[in-house]
Enzyme design. Sequence first.
Site, PDB file in Angstrom:
ATOM      1  N   CYS A 117       0.818  -1.189   0.000  1.00 45.59           N
ATOM      2  CA  CYS A 117       0.000   0.000   0.000  1.00 45.59           C
ATOM      3  C   CYS A 117       0.862   1.252   0.000  1.00 45.59           C
ATOM      4  CB  CYS A 117      -0.890   0.009   1.249  1.00 45.59           C
ATOM      5  SG  CYS A 117      -1.770  -1.540   1.510  1.00 45.59           S
ATOM      6  N   ARG A 124      -4.825   1.349  -0.549  1.00 47.93           N
ATOM      7  CA  ARG A 124      -4.705  -0.097  -0.351  1.00 47.93           C
ATOM      8  C   ARG A 124      -4.635  -0.884  -1.648  1.00 47.93           C
ATOM      9  NH1 ARG A 124      -9.116  -4.406   2.114  1.00 47.93           N
ATOM     10  NH2 ARG A 124      -7.629  -6.084   2.545  1.00 47.93           N
ATOM     11  N   LEU A 125      -3.644  -1.775  -1.706  1.00 51.53           N
ATOM     12  CA  LEU A 125      -3.585  -2.833  -2.703  1.00 51.53           C
ATOM     13  C   LEU A 125      -3.935  -4.117  -1.962  1.00 51.53           C
ATOM     14  CD1 LEU A 125      -2.798  -3.632  -5.648  1.00 51.53           C
ATOM     15  CD2 LEU A 125      -0.503  -4.099  -4.772  1.00 51.53           C
ATOM     16  N   ILE A 176      -4.175  -7.667  -0.830  1.00 53.49           N
ATOM     17  CA  ILE A 176      -3.454  -8.927  -1.028  1.00 53.49           C
ATOM     18  C   ILE A 176      -3.945  -9.990  -0.048  1.00 53.49           C
ATOM     19  CG2 ILE A 176      -1.175 -10.028  -1.062  1.00 53.49           C
ATOM     20  CD1 ILE A 176      -1.536  -7.916  -3.249  1.00 53.49           C
ATOM     21  N   GLY A 188       3.079  -3.062   3.421  1.00 54.40           N
ATOM     22  CA  GLY A 188       3.977  -4.205   3.422  1.00 54.40           C
ATOM     23  C   GLY A 188       3.246  -5.516   3.598  1.00 54.40           C
ATOM     24  N   GLU A 189       4.011  -6.533   3.937  1.00 55.42           N
ATOM     25  CA  GLU A 189       3.466  -7.860   4.210  1.00 55.42           C
ATOM     26  C   GLU A 189       4.221  -8.471   5.379  1.00 55.42           C
ATOM     27  OE1 GLU A 189       0.872  -9.002   2.768  1.00 55.42           O
ATOM     28  OE2 GLU A 189       0.753  -7.753   0.962  1.00 55.42           O
ATOM     29  N   ASP A 248      -2.836  -9.120   8.166  1.00 56.87           N
ATOM     30  CA  ASP A 248      -1.635  -8.961   8.979  1.00 56.87           C
ATOM     31  C   ASP A 248      -1.619  -7.598   9.663  1.00 56.87           C
ATOM     32  OD1 ASP A 248      -1.356  -7.685   6.533  1.00 56.87           O
ATOM     33  OD2 ASP A 248       0.645  -8.461   6.098  1.00 56.87           O
ATOM     34  N   ILE A 264      11.224  -9.636 -20.028  1.00 58.49           N
ATOM     35  CA  ILE A 264      11.259  -8.748 -21.181  1.00 58.49           C
ATOM     36  C   ILE A 264      12.456  -9.115 -22.045  1.00 58.49           C
ATOM     37  CG2 ILE A 264       9.968  -6.771 -20.300  1.00 58.49           C
ATOM     38  CD1 ILE A 264      12.483  -5.611 -19.231  1.00 58.49           C
ATOM     39  N   GLY A 316      14.306 -12.343  -7.936  1.00 57.83           N
ATOM     40  CA  GLY A 316      15.544 -12.932  -7.432  1.00 57.83           C
ATOM     41  C   GLY A 316      16.520 -11.916  -6.881  1.00 57.83           C
TER      42      GLY A 316
END
Length: 613
Positions: A2, A52-53, A55, A79-80, A103, A290, A363
Site C-alpha cells: 500500500c 490499499r492494494l 493482497i 507491506g506484508e 496482517d 522482457i 531474485g
Amino acid sequence: MCGIAGILNINPEHQNLETIIHRMQTAIQHRGPDDAGIYVSTDKQAALAHTRLSILDLSAAGHQPMSSNDGRYLITFNGEIYNFQQLRQNLISQGEKFHSQTDTEVILKLYQKLGRNCVHHLRGMFAFAIWDDLEKTCFLARDPLGIKPLYYWNYGSNLVFASELKAILASGLPTANLSIAGLYSYLTTGSVPEPHTLIADIHCLAAGNWLYWQNGTITQKQYWQINFTPEVISPLEAQEIVKTALVDSIKHHFISDVPVGIFLSGGIDSTTVLALATKHQESELSTYSIAFAESQWNEGELAQKIANHFGAKHTEYQVTSSFAKSILPDFLTAIDQPSIDGFNTFCVSKVAHENGMKVVLSGLGGDEIFGGYKSFQKVPQMVELSKKLHILPLISQGLGTGLAHWGNSPKIKRLGDFLKQPPSFVAAYRSFRGIFSHTEACQIINQLSISIPILPPLVPPYQGGKPESSPLPLLRGGLGWGSTPEDEVSFLEITGYMRNQLLRDSDVMSMNWGLELRVPFVDQSLIEAVAPIPSNIRLAGGKQLLTQAITEIPDWVVNRPKKGFYFPFETWMDNEFGDFFQNINIPANIPLKPWYRRWSLAMLKYWLERTIK
C-alpha cells in the site's frame, strides 16, 4: 502492499489538515488502487492516510487506517508480514479476538501488548505508523533490510511522513530545497543513500530503525543489524542451511489471497526462486520477462527455456526502441528520486500488471548474499594496493592527485580519489561503484547552483579537498568478530547498492503499476541463517554455494557466464530518445560515457524541473 502518509502536530495550527492529508493521499494513490482511507483525530493533532492494494483478506475488513477495538490505536501500514498467521494464533491463545484475516490487525494487537518491541516479532517487509490517541504518541517503523521505504520531515513540532518523497512534498509544508549531501551522493554513487534524500530536511528512516514521536520530540533507534560472525560450518552443512532457509523463505513469500507470479531474468537467482517454488506450489506458476530486438541484449530465449523446463506459463514482452520511447514519459513521472536504474523493473512490472498480476517474486538479493559481483574480488584488491602505497604517503597522495585530475577515464579518476584517502573498504567500494569523481561532482553542483536553490549554502562537500570528509555516511556495524574482507563487501553491497538503489527502484516502479514485488532472498530469517557460514564458503566465486545447494538448477544455467541485465540504453539515447538525452548542460571537460553518466544526469534534470519549483 500500500501507500501510507501522515501528519503529526502538537499545536493544531493547520485548520486545513483534511485538505493537506488528501493531497498527500492523492500523491500515492497509484500504490493502492483498491481502497483508500483517511483518519483525522478530533483534536487535529494527527492525520493518517492510506491507499490499499488488497493482497490479504480482500474484504472491507482490511480497510485502513485501522483502529483498535477501543479506538485508542490507529495504524496505517505498507507491506506484508509473512509470519502473521503464527503471530495471530499466539495472540488468540492469549485471549485476543480478531475481526479480520489481515496482517495489519496482527501488528496493531502486537503493539498494544508489546509496544516498540513488536518489531522484533515481525518477519516481512514493512513501513507503518501507529497513532496512540490517548497518549498522543506515534510509533513509526521500517523493516530490517529496508525493502519498504519511509520518508519523514520534522520541523518544530511537526512530523510529516509518507511512503514516497513526492507525497511529503505534496503536503506543501516543507520547502523543496536541494540537499547538498543528497545531491553529491547521487552524483558519485548513482542513487541517494539513506538517511539522505535530495530534499533538504526530508530524511529516509534507516532500515531496521524505529522512530517515536511524543510532544513534538522524536526518538530514533536501530533495532536490527546484519552480523557476519563466522561459525564452524562444513560445506555440506552450509548447503543444507542454504537450501532449508531458501525453501522456508519462498514458502512464506507465497502467502497471499491472490495469485503470485515470478520475474524470470534467466539468471541463477530468479531460476532458484522458480525451481523451489515449483516444488512447493501445486498450481501452475506464471513467469514474466522482457526481451529486446537487439540480439546482443536479448536473453528472452533463455528465460523461455527455463520456464519450459519447470513447466511455468511464461509471458515475454519484447521491448523495442519505439515502445521504450512511448513509455519514457510515464517512467519519468513515476520516479520518486532519480537513480541510474529502474526502467527494467518499470517495464516488466507493466507486463505483469497487464496480465492481471498483483504479486510477483524477484531474485533480487542473491548476488549480494552469495558473492555474485566482481566487487567481491576487486574491492579487497584495491584496499591491499592502497595499503602498500600508503607505506609512503607522499607517493600515494601524489599518485592519487594525479589520477584524479588527469586520469583519462572516469574509472581512473575515481581510483585517484580513492588513493588519496586512508585505505578502507568503504572508500574502495565507493570508488568501484561510483559514477562521477569527487572533482566532477563538485563541478556539476557548482554549475547547478547558478539557477537552483541549495541548502545549506553551497560549499565544497570535502573540506580542504580531502575526500575522507565526504557527507556520504560510512556504513558501520554488522561485521562481527572474525569477519573477512569478503564479508565487508557483502555488507556494503547489501546496505549500499541493494538497499539504496535496487530495492528502492523496485518498490517505486512496481508500485507505480499497483504491483507488489516480493524478494525472498532479502529475508531477515534467511540472512540470519546464512550469515554465520564462513565467507570462503558463502562467497565462493560463481555463487558456488547457492548452485550446489539448489541442485534443481539446470547445469546449462549454472555454467552460463554471468551477464548483468542491461537495456540497450546507449543506442536508444543516441537515436530514438532524441533531445531528452542530448541537451545536458554540464562542464565540457566531463565525459558522458559510459552511458549511465548521461542517463543519471538526464534523470536528475527531469526530476529537478518537476520538483524544484
